[in-house]
Design an enzyme around this catalytic site. Structure first.
Site, PDB file in Angstrom:
ATOM      1  N   SER A 216    -103.877   5.917 -33.514  1.00  0.00           N
ATOM      2  CA  SER A 216    -104.039   7.133 -32.723  1.00  0.00           C
ATOM      3  C   SER A 216    -105.280   7.939 -33.036  1.00  0.00           C
ATOM      4  O   SER A 216    -105.731   8.736 -32.218  1.00  0.00           O
ATOM      5  CB  SER A 216    -102.801   8.025 -32.895  1.00  0.00           C
ATOM      6  OG  SER A 216    -102.650   8.434 -34.242  1.00  0.00           O
TER       7      SER A 216
ATOM      8  N   HIS B 223     -98.583   4.705 -29.261  1.00  0.00           N
ATOM      9  CA  HIS B 223     -99.746   5.032 -28.424  1.00  0.00           C
ATOM     10  C   HIS B 223    -100.147   3.864 -27.526  1.00  0.00           C
ATOM     11  O   HIS B 223    -101.144   3.958 -26.813  1.00  0.00           O
ATOM     12  CB  HIS B 223    -100.925   5.455 -29.292  1.00  0.00           C
ATOM     13  CG  HIS B 223    -100.744   6.807 -29.901  1.00  0.00           C
ATOM     14  ND1 HIS B 223    -101.149   7.975 -29.288  1.00  0.00           N
ATOM     15  CD2 HIS B 223    -100.181   7.186 -31.077  1.00  0.00           C
ATOM     16  CE1 HIS B 223    -100.852   9.011 -30.049  1.00  0.00           C
ATOM     17  NE2 HIS B 223    -100.269   8.556 -31.140  1.00  0.00           N
TER      18      HIS B 223
ATOM     19  N   LYS C 231     -94.807  10.343 -25.371  1.00  0.00           N
ATOM     20  CA  LYS C 231     -96.246  10.304 -25.103  1.00  0.00           C
ATOM     21  C   LYS C 231     -96.453   9.859 -23.648  1.00  0.00           C
ATOM     22  O   LYS C 231     -96.332  10.663 -22.740  1.00  0.00           O
ATOM     23  CB  LYS C 231     -96.939   9.414 -26.126  1.00  0.00           C
ATOM     24  CG  LYS C 231     -96.903  10.033 -27.528  1.00  0.00           C
ATOM     25  CD  LYS C 231     -97.617   9.211 -28.556  1.00  0.00           C
ATOM     26  CE  LYS C 231     -97.727   9.937 -29.887  1.00  0.00           C
ATOM     27  NZ  LYS C 231     -96.437  10.246 -30.530  1.00  0.00           N
TER      28      LYS C 231
END
Length: 399
Positions: free
Chosen positions: A188, A216, A246
């Site tokens: 990330s 991610h 996310k």
């Protein structure tokens, strides 16, 4: 007025003062708006480049409607842990969708991605085992490894030869019953992708359990299905970890894998056993997001288009954007105080891009991390680039 322990008060004051002096103290600014491409903080409109809402789904009307309908039917809370009577048919549907999305036999949902790593690692690994962990793995992986009490053996970031050497030494030592290799799918802070095919080769050679945290990557790589799917390794990774907070735009996390693994986690992973279940609204919204991603790559494609556009713009201005392979785009400044000042000046000019400094990244590698999303327009990104150029030249970061 000071109350309580003087020792505690002195500890807090001294250490907070030290962090502020070194540019390592993080301030939190509450938003007065949804977390979209433009946000409002303190009555000021800002271009938002700090959100993990990669696909813009956190404000998508389809998810909002799904959440409202679920709340009206089931209420605002699940009311119990999953193993008592907190499992709704909504949870079962979500987990079935997640398994299909990740191309695995089954999946289990948790209250956060952090909880997944605390739950899954310690449910399988113990003091008689060893874990080979990439040195840049997320904090939740590090804490999950510590909780397991297994021997933690870090290997150099993305260095397959170092991984192989340490796997060989661990295997030949005869000290461990099980050995696991753990890596983020997408890192990330730098935006690079794990070398999963090579990691799988090492795992085959030394019979390692494979564990990929794709927080991610899910929704971002593999046309949305994640980094494991990107490399065509869905049947060769034992643990696929993902987050619902996310790219999915809601809250929660999940583990996907073989059915027996998921069955084991349901009876042995403590966050599943001892935390109240995800709320009905969140579960319904997350399910809708997965359905959207499985039916179309439109949002995924727009994210990558915007990410590449911003990368090209920042690089052409002369910023150091590292070696990112994903839409995550760091502007590496280096010095922590300079990084904090750069972020502050961006804010004053209308861009919200948070400074990331030690301990989140190594000392001397402070950066502003940019997170373009599918919801940004080219016009918004052009405005941001103009501000980056202005501030960069004023501060002497750009020539």
């Amino acid at each position: 007025m000071n109350v309580g322990s003087n020792i505690l008060n002195n500890f807090l004051h001294e250490n907070l003062t030290d962090l502020k002096a070194k540019g390592l103290y993080n301030t939190i600014e509450p938003m007065e708006s949804a977390n979209g491409p433009i946000i409002s903080i303190g009555g000021k409109k800002l271009i938002n480049l700090s959100s993990n809402n990669y696909l813009g789904l956190a404000t998508d009307s389809r998810l909002v409607d799904a959440a409202i309908n679920a709340i009206q039917t089931y209420g605002v809370g699940a009311g119990a842990v999953r193993t008592i009577n907190g499992t709704l048919d909504l949870h079962v549907k979500l987990e079935e969708k997640l398994a299909a999305f990740k191309h695995t036999e089954a999946a289990i949902a948790y209250q956060s991605g952090f909880n997944c790593n605390m739950a899954a690692i310690s449910a399988v690994m113990d003091k008689d085992d060893a874990i080979l962990s990439d040195e840049l793995n997320h904090a939740s992986i590090i804490d999950g490894c510590r909780l397991s009490k297994a021997k933690i053996i870090p290997f150099k970031h993305a260095d397959i030869e170092d991984l192989r050497a340490k796997a060989k030494a661990a295997k030949e030592s005869g000290l461990y019953k099980k050995i696991m290799v753990i890596t983020d799918g997408v890192f990330s802070m730098d935006g690079d992708i794990a070398k999963l095919p090579e990691i799988v080769e090492v795992a085959r050679e030394f019979d390692l359990i494979t564990y990929v945290d794709d927080a991610h990557g899910s929704g971002v790589t593999g046309k949305g299905a994640g980094t494991v799917k990107h490399f065509g390794l869905s049947d060769q990774i034992d643990f696929q970890i993902g987050t619902l907070s996310k790219a999915i735009g809601v809250i929660g996390g999940y583990v996907a894998g073989r059915k027996e693994l998921i069955d084991w986690l349901k009876v042995r992973s403590r966050p599943f056993l001892f935390s109240t279940a995800l709320t009905p609204g969140d579960v319904a919204a997350a399910t809708k997001a997965i359905e959207i991603l499985m039916s179309s790559t439109e949002l995924h494609d727009k994210l990558w288009e915007n990410g590449n556009y911003l990368k090209r713009g920042l690089k052409s201005l002369g910023f150091n954007i590292g070696d990112s392979e994903t839409p995550i785009t760091p502007c590496v400044i280096g010095d922590e105080q300079l990084t904090q000042e750069f972020s502050k000046k961006l804010y004053q000019e209308g861009v919200y891009a948070k400074a990331i400094v030690f301990p989140t990244v190594a000392r001397g590698t402070g950066r502003v991390r940019n997170m373009p999303t599918a919801a940004h327009t080219t016009d918004i990104l052009d405005q941001a680039l103009a501000i980056y150029e202005k501030v960069g030249k004023e501060m002497g970061i750009l020539q």
